[in-house]
Design an enzyme around this catalytic site. Structure first.
Site, PDB file in Angstrom:
ATOM      1  N   ASP A  61       0.790  -1.245   0.000  1.00  0.00           N
ATOM      2  CA  ASP A  61       0.000   0.000   0.000  1.00  0.00           C
ATOM      3  C   ASP A  61       0.819   1.291   0.000  1.00  0.00           C
ATOM      4  O   ASP A  61       0.490   2.241   0.720  1.00  0.00           O
ATOM      5  CB  ASP A  61      -0.963   0.025   1.205  1.00  0.00           C
ATOM      6  CG  ASP A  61      -2.008  -1.080   1.148  1.00  0.00           C
ATOM      7  OD1 ASP A  61      -1.893  -1.956   0.283  1.00  0.00           O
ATOM      8  OD2 ASP A  61      -2.934  -1.058   1.983  1.00  0.00           O
ATOM      9  N   ASP A  86      -4.749  -0.814  -1.608  1.00  0.00           N
ATOM     10  CA  ASP A  86      -6.071  -0.643  -1.035  1.00  0.00           C
ATOM     11  C   ASP A  86      -6.921  -0.048  -2.164  1.00  0.00           C
ATOM     12  O   ASP A  86      -6.498   0.936  -2.795  1.00  0.00           O
ATOM     13  CB  ASP A  86      -5.924   0.371   0.126  1.00  0.00           C
ATOM     14  CG  ASP A  86      -6.745   0.038   1.336  1.00  0.00           C
ATOM     15  OD1 ASP A  86      -7.080  -1.141   1.550  1.00  0.00           O
ATOM     16  OD2 ASP A  86      -7.049   0.976   2.104  1.00  0.00           O
ATOM     17  N   HIS A 143     -10.813   0.705  -2.740  1.00  0.00           N
ATOM     18  CA  HIS A 143     -12.173   0.655  -2.202  1.00  0.00           C
ATOM     19  C   HIS A 143     -13.208   1.247  -3.156  1.00  0.00           C
ATOM     20  O   HIS A 143     -12.895   2.170  -3.917  1.00  0.00           O
ATOM     21  CB  HIS A 143     -12.238   1.452  -0.895  1.00  0.00           C
ATOM     22  CG  HIS A 143     -11.355   0.928   0.192  1.00  0.00           C
ATOM     23  ND1 HIS A 143     -11.408  -0.379   0.627  1.00  0.00           N
ATOM     24  CD2 HIS A 143     -10.396   1.534   0.956  1.00  0.00           C
ATOM     25  CE1 HIS A 143     -10.526  -0.543   1.603  1.00  0.00           C
ATOM     26  NE2 HIS A 143      -9.888   0.597   1.815  1.00  0.00           N
ATOM     27  N   HIS A 148     -10.703   6.992   1.591  1.00  0.00           N
ATOM     28  CA  HIS A 148      -9.315   6.860   1.105  1.00  0.00           C
ATOM     29  C   HIS A 148      -9.244   5.758   0.052  1.00  0.00           C
ATOM     30  O   HIS A 148     -10.067   4.842   0.041  1.00  0.00           O
ATOM     31  CB  HIS A 148      -8.352   6.530   2.260  1.00  0.00           C
ATOM     32  CG  HIS A 148      -8.652   5.202   2.886  1.00  0.00           C
ATOM     33  ND1 HIS A 148      -9.606   5.048   3.850  1.00  0.00           N
ATOM     34  CD2 HIS A 148      -8.156   3.963   2.658  1.00  0.00           C
ATOM     35  CE1 HIS A 148      -9.678   3.785   4.202  1.00  0.00           C
ATOM     36  NE2 HIS A 148      -8.817   3.086   3.484  1.00  0.00           N
ATOM     37  N   LYS A 192      -7.076  -4.880  -3.071  1.00  0.00           N
ATOM     38  CA  LYS A 192      -7.790  -5.480  -1.929  1.00  0.00           C
ATOM     39  C   LYS A 192      -8.756  -4.480  -1.315  1.00  0.00           C
ATOM     40  O   LYS A 192      -8.607  -3.276  -1.514  1.00  0.00           O
ATOM     41  CB  LYS A 192      -6.792  -5.974  -0.887  1.00  0.00           C
ATOM     42  CG  LYS A 192      -5.933  -4.855  -0.360  1.00  0.00           C
ATOM     43  CD  LYS A 192      -4.760  -5.372   0.424  1.00  0.00           C
ATOM     44  CE  LYS A 192      -3.934  -4.220   0.934  1.00  0.00           C
ATOM     45  NZ  LYS A 192      -4.688  -3.223   1.693  1.00  0.00           N
ATOM     46  N   CYS A 213      -2.260  -2.782   7.533  1.00  0.00           N
ATOM     47  CA  CYS A 213      -2.093  -3.696   6.409  1.00  0.00           C
ATOM     48  C   CYS A 213      -0.788  -4.476   6.473  1.00  0.00           C
ATOM     49  O   CYS A 213      -0.747  -5.648   6.091  1.00  0.00           O
ATOM     50  CB  CYS A 213      -2.231  -2.935   5.101  1.00  0.00           C
ATOM     51  SG  CYS A 213      -3.946  -2.393   4.860  1.00  0.00           S
TER      52      CYS A 213
HETATM   53  C1  VGL Z   1      -4.917   0.735   5.747  1.00  0.00           C
HETATM   54  C2  VGL Z   1      -6.343   1.829   7.155  1.00  0.00           C
HETATM   55  C3  VGL Z   1      -7.389   1.656   6.285  1.00  0.00           C
HETATM   56  C4  VGL Z   1      -3.515   0.267   5.450  1.00  0.00           C
HETATM   57  C5  VGL Z   1      -5.955   0.541   4.852  1.00  0.00           C
HETATM   58  O1  VGL Z   1      -3.142   0.180   4.254  1.00  0.00           O
HETATM   59  O2  VGL Z   1      -2.779   0.001   6.414  1.00  0.00           O
HETATM   60  N1  VGL Z   1      -5.121   1.367   6.896  1.00  0.00           N
HETATM   61  N2  VGL Z   1      -7.180   1.003   5.136  1.00  0.00           N
HETATM   62 ZN    ZN Z   2      -8.627   0.996   3.547  1.00  0.00          ZN
END
Ligand code: VGL
Ligand code: ZN
Length: 197
Positions: free
Chosen positions: A16, A59, A61, A78, A101, A150
């Site tokens: 990420d 990430d 979404h 995000h 993901k 993550c």
């Molecule tokens: C993450 C918070 C929400 C991460 C992803 O990549 O660690 N943290 N979504």
């Molecule tokens: Zn997230």
């Protein structure tokens, strides 16, 4: 003297390193994210020199998901699929495929390996474990963002899958919603058998 962490049967997982986490203007900017980009790039160079495969996660979404606070979740909006925030940081060296993901409504998507169906609670696979297996990978070196979400979830899943897991401390950074979350996550990982390098 520094010796490489990489070699046969060892892959680098870059978690990420996306604008929303790594850029100071990102929606969930992690302190030290820009330093992590530099450190990860160094690891990518080492992995390539040792012919170790490199995999990335993002990430990714939907615009509306129960992962976001406006729909009852924990986080500001995000990494919405296809937006600037979800793109890999422009300075990141990209040397392999990327796994998306958290792509369905309500999925937290913390782990690069598994998805939890928010309705049934049952776990599925992102396909990353299968890709690693077909590449003959037995050990993963993990770096990126964020330590307390993550990176942690991915490292714990790696151990559950029977992979050796190494987290590179100076190439990760934490969200730290509560001060110390990142350090506690590293302690948890060490207790679970993850090697901290
Ligand atoms: C993450 C918070 C929400 C991460 C992803 O990549 O660690 N943290 N979504
Ligand atoms: Zn997230």
């Amino acid at each position: 003297m520094s010796s490489s962490l990489f070699g046969a049967g060892i892959a680098l997982l870059v978690i990420d390193v996306q604008n929303d986490f790594a850029d100071p203007a990102g929606a969930l900017a992690v302190q030290g994210g820009d330093e992590v980009v530099r450190r990860v790039n160094h690891l990518v160079g080492e992995a390539r020199a040792a012919r170790s495969p490199v995999f990335y996660t993002q990430d990714w979404h939907p615009a509306d998901t129960a992962h976001f606070d406006k729909h009852g979740g924990e986080w500001p909006v995000h990494c919405v699929a296809g937006t600037w925030g979800a793109e890999l940081h422009p300075d990141l060296l990209v040397a392999g495929p990327s796994v998306h993901k958290g792509i369905n409504d309500g999925e937290d998507g913390y782990s690069g390996f598994s998805v939890r169906d928010p309705a049934s609670g049952s776990a599925g696979s992102t396909g990353l474990a299968e890709q690693l297996r077909s590449d003959g990978v037995e050990q993963v070196v993990i770096a990126g963002l964020a330590t307390d979400y993550c990176v942690k979830a991915t490292a714990l899943d790696a151990v559950d899958l029977g992979l050796g897991a190494i987290v590179v401390r100076d190439a990760v950074a934490a969200v730290d919603l509560e001060a110390g979350d990142g350090d506690r996550a590293l302690d948890e990982l060490a207790a679970a058998g993850v090697v901290l390098a």
